[in-house]
Design a protein around this motif. Structure first.
Motif, PDB file in Angstrom:
ATOM      1  N   VAL A   1       0.812  -1.228   0.000  1.00 46.61           N
ATOM      2  CA  VAL A   1       0.000   0.000   0.000  1.00 46.61           C
ATOM      3  C   VAL A   1       0.847   1.281   0.000  1.00 46.61           C
ATOM      4  O   VAL A   1       0.304   2.369   0.060  1.00 46.61           O
ATOM      5  N   HIS A   2       2.168   1.127  -0.052  1.00 45.69           N
ATOM      6  CA  HIS A   2       3.034   2.308  -0.160  1.00 45.69           C
ATOM      7  C   HIS A   2       3.624   2.372  -1.577  1.00 45.69           C
ATOM      8  O   HIS A   2       3.892   1.336  -2.180  1.00 45.69           O
ATOM      9  N   ASP A   3       3.842   3.589  -2.052  1.00 44.09           N
ATOM     10  CA  ASP A   3       4.361   3.727  -3.419  1.00 44.09           C
ATOM     11  C   ASP A   3       5.804   3.234  -3.537  1.00 44.09           C
ATOM     12  O   ASP A   3       6.182   2.615  -4.520  1.00 44.09           O
ATOM     13  N   ILE A   4       6.588   3.567  -2.519  1.00 47.94           N
ATOM     14  CA  ILE A   4       8.024   3.241  -2.568  1.00 47.94           C
ATOM     15  C   ILE A   4       8.339   2.292  -1.420  1.00 47.94           C
ATOM     16  O   ILE A   4       7.856   2.491  -0.298  1.00 47.94           O
ATOM     17  N   GLY A   5       9.146   1.283  -1.682  1.00 46.91           N
ATOM     18  CA  GLY A   5       9.564   0.343  -0.635  1.00 46.91           C
ATOM     19  C   GLY A   5      11.071   0.384  -0.473  1.00 46.91           C
ATOM     20  O   GLY A   5      11.813   0.270  -1.460  1.00 46.91           O
ATOM     21  N   VAL A   6      11.497   0.557   0.763  1.00 52.74           N
ATOM     22  CA  VAL A   6      12.933   0.636   1.048  1.00 52.74           C
ATOM     23  C   VAL A   6      13.263  -0.426   2.098  1.00 52.74           C
ATOM     24  O   VAL A   6      12.587  -0.506   3.125  1.00 52.74           O
ATOM     25  N   ALA A   7      14.273  -1.224   1.845  1.00 54.88           N
ATOM     26  CA  ALA A   7      14.687  -2.229   2.829  1.00 54.88           C
ATOM     27  C   ALA A   7      15.989  -1.782   3.477  1.00 54.88           C
ATOM     28  O   ALA A   7      16.906  -1.316   2.786  1.00 54.88           O
ATOM     29  N   VAL A   8      16.064  -1.923   4.783  1.00 56.52           N
ATOM     30  CA  VAL A   8      17.270  -1.519   5.496  1.00 56.52           C
ATOM     31  C   VAL A   8      18.114  -2.764   5.789  1.00 56.52           C
ATOM     32  O   VAL A   8      17.628  -3.725   6.393  1.00 56.52           O
ATOM     33  N   ASP A   9      19.306  -2.736   5.305  1.00 53.67           N
ATOM     34  CA  ASP A   9      20.282  -3.827   5.278  1.00 53.67           C
ATOM     35  C   ASP A   9      19.837  -4.929   4.322  1.00 53.67           C
ATOM     36  O   ASP A   9      20.524  -5.225   3.363  1.00 53.67           O
ATOM     37  N   LEU A  10      18.683  -5.538   4.591  1.00 46.21           N
ATOM     38  CA  LEU A  10      18.160  -6.580   3.694  1.00 46.21           C
ATOM     39  C   LEU A  10      16.641  -6.540   3.737  1.00 46.21           C
ATOM     40  O   LEU A  10      16.074  -6.210   4.782  1.00 46.21           O
ATOM     41  N   PRO A  11      15.964  -6.896   2.662  1.00 45.48           N
ATOM     42  CA  PRO A  11      14.524  -7.092   2.775  1.00 45.48           C
ATOM     43  C   PRO A  11      14.261  -8.230   3.778  1.00 45.48           C
ATOM     44  O   PRO A  11      14.919  -9.276   3.709  1.00 45.48           O
ATOM     45  N   SER A  12      13.360  -8.010   4.708  1.00 46.01           N
ATOM     46  CA  SER A  12      13.106  -9.033   5.739  1.00 46.01           C
ATOM     47  C   SER A  12      12.584 -10.298   5.072  1.00 46.01           C
ATOM     48  O   SER A  12      11.661 -10.240   4.263  1.00 46.01           O
ATOM     49  N   GLY A  13      13.202 -11.425   5.439  1.00 47.54           N
ATOM     50  CA  GLY A  13      12.817 -12.700   4.826  1.00 47.54           C
ATOM     51  C   GLY A  13      13.916 -13.256   3.937  1.00 47.54           C
ATOM     52  O   GLY A  13      13.819 -14.367   3.436  1.00 47.54           O
TER      53      GLY A  13
END
Ligand SMILES: NC(=O)C1=CN([C@@H]2O[C@H](COP(=O)(O)OP(=O)(O)OC[C@H]3O[C@@H](n4cnc5c(N)ncnc54)[C@H](O)[C@@H]3O)[C@@H](O)[C@H]2O)[C@@H](O)CC1
Ligand SMILES: [K+]
Length: 464
Positions: free
Chosen positions: A141-153
């Motif tokens: 539901v957000h336009d932009i996705g940012v992962a910190v260090d790694l995308p979780s998973g």
């Protein structure tokens, strides 16, 4: 502080962190550097619009509180969702600095930018499904996705997907790259990759992101043999060996011979055909490297040709069909330092089985295979892995148009050309991967492998 090409596992990252702490830099300071470094980027990406930060229990969550606090102080609309209480001292301290809105349970939140600080390099098992789904919904539901260090998973060390992970627009690696950033199935979920400097000093971790190579032009006074004579062993299917030979010709070999039993009408005029017996042809001391495998076949004749190539004691690039004919007994009397194996995943699986090299991922298998055989292994594909002499090299990704039949034959030819010039297998393969990627860029979209081979020569220019 330094931004460097070392790739660290989660364990090596903890050791590097301990060193800094021993040198007087607190954990809180490190988290601050990480969080503020990422916040700078998010500030620019969000462009004044709202940010939702999802914080987990560990230090990845701690980074999230620093990011949220930094952006909130600057006046950005920020919301933190924290389904866990912070469990580490620096994460607790970071949470105390955040003064904006905070939800302790998942709740519907929409906004412009979603920041994933649920788990980082400490993820040790799949995330609970309810939690993973809630994170995926927030991402959606957000336009932009940012992962910190790694995308979780995504597991840091091998890049496995422990959960179904939605793709992000950007991932900010903290302190040093992790293997997952450059190889493994999670690689295509990362989006643009950026490394945030937190002061981790470069130390030889044994794994590196291979940097752009420099290719030396031929020395003054060079001649065709000093530049490297490549012998490409042809087999049952002529086309593949021809592609390899063309790759080798473009990649700086002084002389390329196709060792074939029958004529090749499609061969270009500057490719020398040698139709004498393979044993005789390979007895030429001036050969710098032999390539065998593309189009070889897997029958008795193919085995005999492979045996001749192995007996020749030349430096060898072994690819394609020939990889299916290898086993511990075939390599028993060969100096493994002379050998570069260039398997794709299917061939790597077959080799791993033949040599008892264990591992679930390309990275694990390639390392184990190199260890078992002593040979250099270039495990090619999206997220190519190079292993030799206990070192591992990973690469920035190449064009996805490289997924075309014959692309690997061209790569093997380039490897052989670089090896024939005298480089170690590791250095030769490193340069070959870059040349292959650059040739793909120059060939444009939807190229055939012969077009790819034709662009290797122009690709050289980029590295001279
Ligand atoms: N090592 C360093 O030098 C630095 C690390 N930093 C951050 O710290 C992170 C690593 O921190 P942590 O080691 O605390 O690890 P994480 O924050 O990734 O999370 C680990 C915590 O979650 C638990 N956990 C692991 N898998 C789980 C699962 N599937 N479900 C539920 N709980 C799970 C662990 O038991 C542990 O409590 C890095 O990714 C980075 O974001 C930064 O703050 C800067 C410095
Ligand atoms: K994360």
């Amino acid at each position: 502080m330094a931004v460097h090409n070392q790739i660290l596992t989660a364990g090596q990252m903890r050791d590097a962190e301990r060193k800094l702490i021993a040198a007087g830099i607190s954990e809180t300071e490190l988290m601050d550097r990480a969080g503020r470094g990422v916040a700078e980027w998010i500030w620019r990406m969000a462009a004044g619009r709202s940010v939702t930060v999802l914080c987990g229990p560990g230090n990845n969550g701690g980074d999230g509180y620093v990011i949220a606090a930094t952006l909130h102080t600057r006046g950005l609309p920020v919301k933190v969702i924290a389904p866990f209480a912070p469990a580490t001292p620096p994460a607790k301290a970071a949470r105390d600095t955040y003064r904006g809105p905070l939800a302790e349970k998942f709740e519907p939140a929409s906004g412009a930018t979603f920041v994933d600080c649920l788990f980082g390099s400490g993820l040790s098992r799949p995330i609970d499904n309810v939690l993973a789904d809630a994170a995926a919904q927030l991402r959606a539901v957000h336009d932009i996705g940012v992962a910190v260090d790694l995308p979780s998973g995504i597991a840091a060390d091998m890049g496995e997907l422990l959960n179904d992970v939605a793709p992000y627009d950007a991932t900010f690696a903290l302190g040093a790259w992790k293997p997952a950033h450059w190889t493994g199935p999670g690689q295509d979920r990362m989006g643009k990759l950026r490394l945030i400097d937190i002061g981790i000093e470069p130390a030889d971790s044994g794994t590196e992101l291979v940097g752009t190579p420099i290719i030396e032009p031929p020395a003054t006074g060079a001649h065709k043999y000093s530049r490297g004579l490549v012998a490409v062993v042809a087999g049952a299917m002529p086309g593949a060996a021809l592609l390899s030979a063309q790759g080798a010709m473009g990649a700086g070999a002084g002389y390329v011979k196709l060792l074939a039993e029958h004529s090749h009408p499609a061969a270009p005029a500057d490719l020398v055909l040698d139709e004498q017996s393979l044993e005789e042809a390979l007895s030429d001391e001036r050969i710098g490297a032999v390539l065998i495998g593309p189009g070889l076949g897997r029958d008795r004749k193919a085995r005999a040709r492979l045996a001749d190539a192995l007996d020749s004691r030349h430096r060898l690039v072994i690819d394609a069909d020939a990889l299916h004919l290898l086993g511990p007994e075939t390599l028993a009397t060969i100096d493994p330092a002379c050998i570069l194996l260039t398997p794709h995943d299917g061939e790597l699986a077959a080799l791993a089985k033949a040599f008892g090299a264990k591992g679930d991922t390309r990275l694990e298998r390639a390392r184990a295979l190199s260890q078992q055989t002593g040979a250099a292994v270039l495990a090619k594909g999206c997220g190519t892995v190079l292993c030799a002499d206990g070192r591992t090299g990973l690469f920035p990704p190449g064009s996805s148009w490289l997924s075309v039949a014959g692309s690997g034959d061209v790569l093997a030819g380039i490897c052989a050309a670089r090896m024939a010039g005298g480089a170690s297998a590791y250095r030769a393969a490193s340069k070959a991967v870059y040349l292959h990627h650059e040739a793909a860029e120059l060939a444009g979209p939807s190229f055939s492998s012969s077009r790819l081979a034709a662009h290797v020569r122009r690709a050289m220019k980029q590295f001279l």
